[in-house]
Design a protein around this motif. Structure first.
Motif, PDB file in Angstrom:
ATOM      1  N   THR A  62       0.863  -1.178   0.000  1.00  0.00           N
ATOM      2  CA  THR A  62       0.000   0.000   0.000  1.00  0.00           C
ATOM      3  C   THR A  62       0.897   1.225   0.000  1.00  0.00           C
ATOM      4  O   THR A  62       1.710   1.406   0.913  1.00  0.00           O
ATOM      5  N   VAL A  63       0.776   2.050  -1.033  1.00  0.00           N
ATOM      6  CA  VAL A  63       1.596   3.254  -1.168  1.00  0.00           C
ATOM      7  C   VAL A  63       0.667   4.424  -1.433  1.00  0.00           C
ATOM      8  O   VAL A  63      -0.189   4.357  -2.306  1.00  0.00           O
ATOM      9  N   GLU A  64       0.834   5.483  -0.667  1.00  0.00           N
ATOM     10  CA  GLU A  64       0.069   6.701  -0.884  1.00  0.00           C
ATOM     11  C   GLU A  64       1.036   7.863  -0.990  1.00  0.00           C
ATOM     12  O   GLU A  64       2.205   7.751  -0.613  1.00  0.00           O
ATOM     13  N   ASN A  65       0.538   8.971  -1.499  1.00  0.00           N
ATOM     14  CA  ASN A  65       1.391  10.149  -1.619  1.00  0.00           C
ATOM     15  C   ASN A  65       0.644  11.396  -1.198  1.00  0.00           C
ATOM     16  O   ASN A  65      -0.582  11.433  -1.226  1.00  0.00           O
ATOM     17  N   VAL A  66       1.425  12.385  -0.777  1.00  0.00           N
ATOM     18  CA  VAL A  66       0.914  13.718  -0.463  1.00  0.00           C
ATOM     19  C   VAL A  66       1.868  14.724  -1.088  1.00  0.00           C
ATOM     20  O   VAL A  66       3.051  14.431  -1.283  1.00  0.00           O
ATOM     21  N   PRO A  67       1.366  15.915  -1.432  1.00  0.00           N
ATOM     22  CA  PRO A  67       2.222  16.912  -2.075  1.00  0.00           C
ATOM     23  C   PRO A  67       3.457  17.255  -1.244  1.00  0.00           C
ATOM     24  O   PRO A  67       3.424  17.279  -0.014  1.00  0.00           O
ATOM     25  N   LEU A  68       4.520  17.536  -1.957  1.00  0.00           N
ATOM     26  CA  LEU A  68       5.805  17.903  -1.358  1.00  0.00           C
ATOM     27  C   LEU A  68       5.790  19.380  -0.997  1.00  0.00           C
ATOM     28  O   LEU A  68       5.325  20.204  -1.785  1.00  0.00           O
ATOM     29  N   ASP A  69       6.281  19.719   0.194  1.00  0.00           N
ATOM     30  CA  ASP A  69       6.361  21.125   0.593  1.00  0.00           C
ATOM     31  C   ASP A  69       7.457  21.825  -0.208  1.00  0.00           C
ATOM     32  O   ASP A  69       8.368  21.193  -0.742  1.00  0.00           O
ATOM     33  N   SER A  70       7.378  23.148  -0.326  1.00  0.00           N
ATOM     34  CA  SER A  70       8.296  23.901  -1.189  1.00  0.00           C
ATOM     35  C   SER A  70       9.750  23.813  -0.725  1.00  0.00           C
ATOM     36  O   SER A  70      10.665  23.771  -1.549  1.00  0.00           O
ATOM     37  N   ALA A  71      10.009  23.768   0.587  1.00  0.00           N
ATOM     38  CA  ALA A  71      11.391  23.681   1.072  1.00  0.00           C
ATOM     39  C   ALA A  71      12.033  22.358   0.665  1.00  0.00           C
ATOM     40  O   ALA A  71      13.172  22.331   0.186  1.00  0.00           O
ATOM     41  N   THR A  72      11.306  21.262   0.834  1.00  0.00           N
ATOM     42  CA  THR A  72      11.844  19.957   0.457  1.00  0.00           C
ATOM     43  C   THR A  72      11.964  19.844  -1.055  1.00  0.00           C
ATOM     44  O   THR A  72      12.923  19.260  -1.561  1.00  0.00           O
ATOM     45  N   LEU A  73      11.024  20.420  -1.785  1.00  0.00           N
ATOM     46  CA  LEU A  73      11.103  20.407  -3.247  1.00  0.00           C
ATOM     47  C   LEU A  73      12.366  21.112  -3.720  1.00  0.00           C
ATOM     48  O   LEU A  73      13.083  20.598  -4.580  1.00  0.00           O
ATOM     49  N   GLY A  74      12.685  22.273  -3.160  1.00  0.00           N
ATOM     50  CA  GLY A  74      13.916  22.981  -3.532  1.00  0.00           C
ATOM     51  C   GLY A  74      15.156  22.162  -3.235  1.00  0.00           C
ATOM     52  O   GLY A  74      16.092  22.105  -4.040  1.00  0.00           O
ATOM     53  N   TRP A  75      15.176  21.509  -2.072  1.00  0.00           N
ATOM     54  CA  TRP A  75      16.297  20.657  -1.673  1.00  0.00           C
ATOM     55  C   TRP A  75      16.455  19.493  -2.652  1.00  0.00           C
ATOM     56  O   TRP A  75      17.556  19.177  -3.092  1.00  0.00           O
TER      57      TRP A  75
END
Length: 159
Positions: A115-128
């Motif tokens: 079972t795998v689910e996802n949630v949107p990535l926050d902007s700080a982690t996206l930049g990293w």
């Protein structure tokens, strides 16, 4: 980095499936949540559990999976979770096992029946993650296939 995962149980008006578990959020864990999973709130309709201390590491051999994630329309966290086993303290609730940023790794989990689910990535982690991809991802060069007519007869593919 470490993150905390929040999973939510929702009561359903369905005699075959009385409830479902849903990934609600993945948040940075700087140690403020402690070390043990805990119930954030509970009612007949909703129950929310926070699991702190989930490690997230980036690996060079997963750079293509990170690239696919950051270049998608909605970059996200991938969380693989399982229901707690009977007789364990986690029985009857969803327990996160692994958190990843790799699109390819999430695909392998799904192929394995997890079972795998996802949630949107926050902007700080996206930049990293974008910085990591820019520094470490090099696409495989495309190789032109040699036409069959230029190959020796015994090296040609047979249909």
């Amino acid at each position: 980095m470490q993150v905390a995962v929040i999973l939510r149980r929702e009561a359903l008006d369905n005699r075959w499936q009385p409830e479902r578990w849903v990934l609600e959020a993945v948040v940075p864990d700087l140690g403020e949540f402690g070390t043990a999973p805990r119930c954030l709130d509970r009612s007949d309709a909703v129950e929310r559990w926070l699991t702190p201390g989930m490690p997230v590491a980036l690996f060079r051999d997963q750079a293509e999976g990170y690239y696919l994630n950051v270049s998608s329309a909605q970059p996200c966290w991938f969380v693989m979770w399982r229901m707690g086993e009977e007789g364990s303290p986690d029985a009857g609730r969803a327990v996160p096992h692994t958190v990843s940023l790799s699109y390819n790794e999430a695909g392998r989990w799904l192929d394995g029946g997890e079972t795998v689910e996802n949630v949107p990535l926050d902007s700080a982690t996206l930049g990293w993650l974008q910085t990591y991809v820019a520094d470490n991802y090099r696409p495989e060069p495309k190789r032109r296939a040699r036409p069959e007519s230029f190959k020796a007869p015994d090296a040609r593919s047979r249909y």
